[in-house]
Scaffold this motif. Structure first.
Motif, PDB file in Angstrom:
ATOM      1  N   SER A  14      76.631  58.625  21.710  1.00 42.25           N
ATOM      2  CA  SER A  14      76.363  58.298  23.116  1.00 42.25           C
ATOM      3  C   SER A  14      77.633  57.970  23.880  1.00 42.25           C
ATOM      4  CB  SER A  14      75.383  57.130  23.240  1.00 42.25           C
ATOM      5  OG  SER A  14      74.128  57.518  22.753  1.00 42.25           O
ATOM      6  N   GLY A  24      66.919  57.207  33.230  1.00 46.42           N
ATOM      7  CA  GLY A  24      67.253  57.565  31.854  1.00 46.42           C
ATOM      8  C   GLY A  24      66.161  57.098  30.906  1.00 46.42           C
ATOM      9  N   ARG A  25      66.549  56.928  29.660  1.00 48.52           N
ATOM     10  CA  ARG A  25      65.556  56.604  28.623  1.00 48.52           C
ATOM     11  C   ARG A  25      64.848  55.272  28.827  1.00 48.52           C
ATOM     12  NH1 ARG A  25      68.242  59.462  23.397  1.00 48.52           N
ATOM     13  NH2 ARG A  25      69.942  58.038  23.786  1.00 48.52           N
ATOM     14  N   THR A  74      69.631  61.455  33.064  1.00 47.97           N
ATOM     15  CA  THR A  74      70.629  61.502  31.996  1.00 47.97           C
ATOM     16  C   THR A  74      70.302  62.713  31.113  1.00 47.97           C
ATOM     17  OG1 THR A  74      69.308  60.091  30.540  1.00 47.97           O
ATOM     18  CG2 THR A  74      70.932  58.990  31.957  1.00 47.97           C
ATOM     19  N   LEU A  75      71.267  63.104  30.303  1.00 45.65           N
ATOM     20  CA  LEU A  75      71.074  64.312  29.485  1.00 45.65           C
ATOM     21  C   LEU A  75      69.826  64.251  28.591  1.00 45.65           C
ATOM     22  CD1 LEU A  75      72.321  67.100  28.701  1.00 45.65           C
ATOM     23  CD2 LEU A  75      73.449  65.913  26.829  1.00 45.65           C
ATOM     24  N   ILE A  80      73.215  64.441  35.394  1.00 42.13           N
ATOM     25  CA  ILE A  80      74.477  63.944  35.951  1.00 42.13           C
ATOM     26  C   ILE A  80      75.396  63.662  34.771  1.00 42.13           C
ATOM     27  CG2 ILE A  80      75.578  62.058  37.250  1.00 42.13           C
ATOM     28  CD1 ILE A  80      73.701  63.471  39.087  1.00 42.13           C
ATOM     29  N   GLY A  81      76.597  64.175  34.826  1.00 42.64           N
ATOM     30  CA  GLY A  81      77.549  63.901  33.744  1.00 42.64           C
ATOM     31  C   GLY A  81      78.301  65.143  33.314  1.00 42.64           C
ATOM     32  N   THR A  82      79.011  64.999  32.225  1.00 40.26           N
ATOM     33  CA  THR A  82      79.890  66.087  31.776  1.00 40.26           C
ATOM     34  C   THR A  82      79.125  67.366  31.463  1.00 40.26           C
ATOM     35  OG1 THR A  82      79.742  65.223  29.539  1.00 40.26           O
ATOM     36  CG2 THR A  82      81.665  64.579  30.807  1.00 40.26           C
ATOM     37  N   SER A  83      77.851  67.235  31.087  1.00 44.03           N
ATOM     38  CA  SER A  83      77.059  68.448  30.791  1.00 44.03           C
ATOM     39  C   SER A  83      76.275  68.904  32.012  1.00 44.03           C
ATOM     40  CB  SER A  83      76.082  68.179  29.652  1.00 44.03           C
ATOM     41  OG  SER A  83      76.725  67.613  28.555  1.00 44.03           O
ATOM     42  N   GLY A 106      67.387  52.411  34.287  1.00 45.27           N
ATOM     43  CA  GLY A 106      67.116  52.718  32.877  1.00 45.27           C
ATOM     44  C   GLY A 106      68.166  53.624  32.265  1.00 45.27           C
ATOM     45  N   SER A 161      71.980  53.679  30.376  1.00 42.26           N
ATOM     46  CA  SER A 161      72.873  52.744  29.664  1.00 42.26           C
ATOM     47  C   SER A 161      74.320  52.793  30.169  1.00 42.26           C
ATOM     48  CB  SER A 161      72.844  53.037  28.158  1.00 42.26           C
ATOM     49  OG  SER A 161      73.298  54.344  27.912  1.00 42.26           O
ATOM     50  N   GLN A 194      79.787  59.956  29.114  1.00 51.96           N
ATOM     51  CA  GLN A 194      79.534  61.302  29.649  1.00 51.96           C
ATOM     52  C   GLN A 194      78.741  61.232  30.949  1.00 51.96           C
ATOM     53  OE1 GLN A 194      78.646  60.368  26.526  1.00 51.96           O
ATOM     54  NE2 GLN A 194      79.459  61.817  25.042  1.00 51.96           N
ATOM     55  N   HIS A 195      77.864  60.240  31.051  1.00 55.13           N
ATOM     56  CA  HIS A 195      77.091  60.078  32.292  1.00 55.13           C
ATOM     57  C   HIS A 195      77.988  59.488  33.393  1.00 55.13           C
ATOM     58  CE1 HIS A 195      73.428  59.726  34.665  1.00 55.13           C
ATOM     59  NE2 HIS A 195      73.952  58.593  35.132  1.00 55.13           N
ATOM     60  N   ASN A 200      68.618  47.343  34.805  1.00 57.95           N
ATOM     61  CA  ASN A 200      68.590  47.404  33.334  1.00 57.95           C
ATOM     62  C   ASN A 200      68.355  45.988  32.784  1.00 57.95           C
ATOM     63  OD1 ASN A 200      69.396  47.787  30.534  1.00 57.95           O
ATOM     64  ND2 ASN A 200      70.448  49.653  31.215  1.00 57.95           N
ATOM     65  N   MET A 233      62.674  48.295  34.977  1.00 55.13           N
ATOM     66  CA  MET A 233      62.494  49.117  36.176  1.00 55.13           C
ATOM     67  C   MET A 233      61.061  49.036  36.721  1.00 55.13           C
ATOM     68  SD  MET A 233      63.083  52.807  34.348  1.00 55.13           S
ATOM     69  CE  MET A 233      62.840  53.832  35.769  1.00 55.13           C
ATOM     70  N   GLU A 234      60.073  48.893  35.811  1.00 57.96           N
ATOM     71  CA  GLU A 234      58.689  48.828  36.284  1.00 57.96           C
ATOM     72  C   GLU A 234      58.427  47.569  37.112  1.00 57.96           C
ATOM     73  OE1 GLU A 234      60.078  49.141  33.235  1.00 57.96           O
ATOM     74  OE2 GLU A 234      58.410  49.615  31.907  1.00 57.96           O
TER      75      GLU A 234
HETATM   76  C1  LIG Z   1      78.974  66.352  24.166  1.00 63.00           C
HETATM   77  C2  LIG Z   1      78.037  65.428  24.857  1.00 63.00           C
HETATM   78  C3  LIG Z   1      77.812  65.619  26.206  1.00 63.00           C
HETATM   79  C4  LIG Z   1      76.951  64.747  26.883  1.00 63.00           C
HETATM   80  N1  LIG Z   1      76.758  64.930  28.213  1.00 63.00           N
HETATM   81  C5  LIG Z   1      75.977  64.054  28.892  1.00 63.00           C
HETATM   82  C6  LIG Z   1      75.798  64.181  30.314  1.00 63.00           C
HETATM   83  O1  LIG Z   1      76.320  65.060  30.974  1.00 63.00           O
HETATM   84  N2  LIG Z   1      75.022  63.270  30.933  1.00 63.00           N
HETATM   85  C7  LIG Z   1      74.393  62.244  30.277  1.00 63.00           C
HETATM   86  O2  LIG Z   1      73.690  61.456  30.919  1.00 63.00           O
HETATM   87  N3  LIG Z   1      74.545  62.111  28.948  1.00 63.00           N
HETATM   88  C8  LIG Z   1      75.302  62.994  28.247  1.00 63.00           C
HETATM   89  N4  LIG Z   1      75.427  62.875  26.904  1.00 63.00           N
HETATM   90  C9  LIG Z   1      74.590  61.876  26.221  1.00 63.00           C
HETATM   91  C10 LIG Z   1      75.175  60.500  26.339  1.00 63.00           C
HETATM   92  O3  LIG Z   1      76.143  60.324  25.313  1.00 63.00           O
HETATM   93  C11 LIG Z   1      74.089  59.413  26.181  1.00 63.00           C
HETATM   94  O4  LIG Z   1      73.388  59.634  24.966  1.00 63.00           O
HETATM   95  C12 LIG Z   1      73.076  59.423  27.321  1.00 63.00           C
HETATM   96  O5  LIG Z   1      73.722  59.417  28.583  1.00 63.00           O
HETATM   97  C13 LIG Z   1      72.205  58.178  27.208  1.00 63.00           C
HETATM   98  O6  LIG Z   1      71.120  58.350  28.065  1.00 63.00           O
HETATM   99  P1  LIG Z   1      70.300  57.118  28.600  1.00 63.00           P
HETATM  100  O7  LIG Z   1      71.198  56.195  29.354  1.00 63.00           O
HETATM  101  O8  LIG Z   1      69.121  57.719  29.306  1.00 63.00           O
HETATM  102  O9  LIG Z   1      69.715  56.471  27.264  1.00 63.00           O
HETATM  103  P2  LIG Z   1      70.119  55.177  26.451  1.00 63.00           P
HETATM  104  O10 LIG Z   1      71.544  55.181  26.092  1.00 63.00           O
HETATM  105  O11 LIG Z   1      69.117  55.085  25.348  1.00 63.00           O
HETATM  106  O12 LIG Z   1      69.886  53.995  27.487  1.00 63.00           O
HETATM  107  C14 LIG Z   1      68.645  53.570  27.962  1.00 63.00           C
HETATM  108  C15 LIG Z   1      68.875  52.299  28.752  1.00 63.00           C
HETATM  109  O13 LIG Z   1      67.657  51.908  29.314  1.00 63.00           O
HETATM  110  C16 LIG Z   1      67.592  50.492  29.273  1.00 63.00           C
HETATM  111  N5  LIG Z   1      66.182  50.104  29.342  1.00 63.00           N
HETATM  112  C17 LIG Z   1      65.295  49.894  28.348  1.00 63.00           C
HETATM  113  N6  LIG Z   1      64.108  49.537  28.845  1.00 63.00           N
HETATM  114  C18 LIG Z   1      64.236  49.522  30.197  1.00 63.00           C
HETATM  115  C19 LIG Z   1      63.342  49.253  31.276  1.00 63.00           C
HETATM  116  N7  LIG Z   1      62.064  48.922  31.072  1.00 63.00           N
HETATM  117  N8  LIG Z   1      63.826  49.331  32.538  1.00 63.00           N
HETATM  118  C20 LIG Z   1      65.129  49.660  32.775  1.00 63.00           C
HETATM  119  N9  LIG Z   1      66.006  49.938  31.796  1.00 63.00           N
HETATM  120  C21 LIG Z   1      65.557  49.874  30.525  1.00 63.00           C
HETATM  121  C22 LIG Z   1      68.244  50.127  27.966  1.00 63.00           C
HETATM  122  O14 LIG Z   1      68.687  48.771  27.995  1.00 63.00           O
HETATM  123  C23 LIG Z   1      69.379  51.123  27.897  1.00 63.00           C
HETATM  124  O15 LIG Z   1      70.568  50.604  28.470  1.00 63.00           O
HETATM  125  C24 LIG Z   1      76.296  63.704  26.197  1.00 63.00           C
HETATM  126  C25 LIG Z   1      76.552  63.536  24.843  1.00 63.00           C
HETATM  127  C26 LIG Z   1      77.413  64.371  24.184  1.00 63.00           C
HETATM  128  C27 LIG Z   1      77.678  64.158  22.725  1.00 63.00           C
END
Ligand SMILES: Cc1cc2nc3c(=O)[nH]c(=O)nc-3n(C[C@H](O)[C@H](O)[C@H](O)COP(=O)(O)OP(=O)(O)OC[C@H]3O[C@@H](n4cnc5c(N)ncnc54)[C@H](O)[C@@H]3O)c2cc1C
Length: 393
Positions: free
Chosen positions: A180, A264-265, A292-293, A317-320, A333, A335, A339-340, A354, A373-374
């Motif tokens: 990540s 995001g997640r 997010t990706l 949004i991000g490098t990809s 939501g 993190s 990359q993001h 968050n 977020m909810e």
């Molecule tokens: C080569 C490569 C390229 C990549 N390119 C990209 C890219 O372009 N864009 C990109 O986004 N990612 C990219 N990624 C993936 C990146 O590394 C992360 O895995 C990704 O951004 C994480 O997504 P996330 O924030 O949705 O999920 P997570 O990292 O799982 O974060 C989820 C967040 O939500 C929070 N959360 C939990 N419950 C709640 C709630 N009820 N309300 C609010 N928040 C909550 C958590 O605390 C956590 O901080 C790439 C990875 C690689 C290896």
């Protein structure tokens, strides 16, 4: 010792007759690396751009102006459209062609065997092409790289060196964000010096993330060498035919500086409801929706109408995906993986929602709302509605 691997070959890409930005960025980084390399090792190795297509010789001038010493161009009607099989074959022919390699630095023509290093773009075409080319060349590939260093390294390894300490000169250290984006991995492509498995791994190759490196300002006074390569193409290489080609224009607009609400997640506890909340907030703010990706891989089951509208690669949004300089960026939501962050860090004002105070997005925002977020989004929507009414009254 006379070296048989020389120069840095950069495989460029074109779209509608124009060089892609990432290709220019790769040439810029290649120039910086090779200048440092030549100074450090007192050598005269070159940045060699490879360009394939139909009627593309003219691009050679531009490639030289932005940093290439030599351009190997291959002009052929069958190369008009990118097809992996034929492109792989021609690029391997170029990499293995001693005569062409010899022309780059005639002094060492006798000994030239293959390029020392090779760059590809980490876009959909370059990722595919780099893997098939390096499989054919029987060497290693590091994908999605965002930092490069050339160093002499000392190492001992059971398999690679048979346990004894060896110095690997001029090693390309290829860094990529992993786990990540919270950890950097250094990838090395080393010859096997263990007498039991002795063999070379050259070129040392990687694909490079778009937008990471800077291209150089074109300098019309720069001079370079242009080499034509005539490929050998067989009928059987042309089994894949391109019948028609259409560039689908995105309906998502991240270009105009405006508001973006991304999710995001963190939607995971109630994906359907949370996406609807994001949709509502975006409507109030006249904002575009980003993701997010991982969201583009449709990780949660939600209704088809929402998933096909929002969980799509075009919204990443991000490098990809996309880079934005929105006036207001609301990350809900998310993190804050590097990359993001790369895609949103130029935004004017950033709000993050968050529950985790240790989430890296906290360091990237102007206002951090600690909460789920909810719970937060309905309050935000209600307040914005109120404020709009006041302004409009
Ligand atoms: C080569 C490569 C390229 C990549 N390119 C990209 C890219 O372009 N864009 C990109 O986004 N990612 C990219 N990624 C993936 C990146 O590394 C992360 O895995 C990704 O951004 C994480 O997504 P996330 O924030 O949705 O999920 P997570 O990292 O799982 O974060 C989820 C967040 O939500 C929070 N959360 C939990 N419950 C709640 C709630 N009820 N309300 C609010 N928040 C909550 C958590 O605390 C956590 O901080 C790439 C990875 C690689 C290896």
């Amino acid at each position: 010792m006379v070296e048989k691997y020389r120069h840095l070959y950069v495989v460029t890409e074109i779209e509608q007759g124009k060089l892609l930005t990432v290709s220019k960025e790769m040439i810029g980084e290649a120039r910086r690396l090779i200048d440092g390399f030549n100074q450090k090792y007192s050598l005269k190795e070159k940045v060699v751009a490879i360009v394939l297509g139909n009627n593309i010789k003219e691009l050679s001038k531009e490639l030289i102006e932005i940093g290439a010493d030599s351009v190997i161009y291959c002009d052929h009607p069958q190369l008009e459209e990118i097809r992996n099989t034929i492109y792989t074959k021609v690029i391997c022919q170029i990499a293995n062609d001693k005569e062409t390699g010899g022309k780059i630095e005639p002094e060492y023509a006798e000994n030239f065997r293959r390029p020392r290093y090779m760059f590809f773009a980490a876009d959909s075409i370059g990722r595919h092409l780099s893997s098939t080319v390096l499989a054919e060349l029987d060497s290693g590939l590091a994908s999605d790289i965002n930092q490069l260093v050339i160093e002499d390294i000392e190492m001992s390894h059971q398999q690679k060196t048979g346990g004894s300490k060896e110095t690997y000169e001029k090693t390309l250290e290829m860094y990529r964000p992993d786990f990540s984006g919270f950890l950097w991995t250094t990838i090395l492509c080393l010859d096997n010096r263990n007498p039991a498995f002795k063999r070379d791994y050259h070129p040392q190759a990687c694909s490079i993330i778009p937008g990471v490196f800077e291209s150089l300002e074109p300098d019309s006074k720069r001079e370079g060498q242009v080499i034509e390569f005539v490929p050998q193409i067989d009928e059987q290489d042309l089994k894949v035919k391109v019948i028609s080609r259409e560039i689908i224009q995105s309906e998502v607009d991240f270009e105009t500086p405006r508001t973006i609400v991304s999710f995001g997640r963190g939607i995971k506890d109630d994906p359907e409801k949370n996406i609807k909340l994001v949709e509502q907030l975006a409507k109030e703010l006249n904002a575009e929706i980003g993701i997010t990706l991982p969201m583009s891989k449709k990780p949660y089951s939600i209704s088809q109408s929402l998933d096909s509208k929002y969980m799509i690669p075009d919204r990443v949004i991000g490098t990809s995906g996309h880079k934005t300089s929105a006036m207001l960026y609301i990350a809900s939501g998310v993190s804050g993986a590097m990359q993001h962050v790369w895609g949103m860090k130029d935004s004017g004002f950033v709000v993050a929602i968050n529950p985790d105070e240790d989430a890296p997005i906290k360091d990237e925002c102007d206002i951090f709302i600690k909460g789920r977020m909810e719970d937060v989004l309905p309050l935000l929507i209600e307040e914005i509605k109120k404020q709009i009414q006041i302004v409009e009254a």
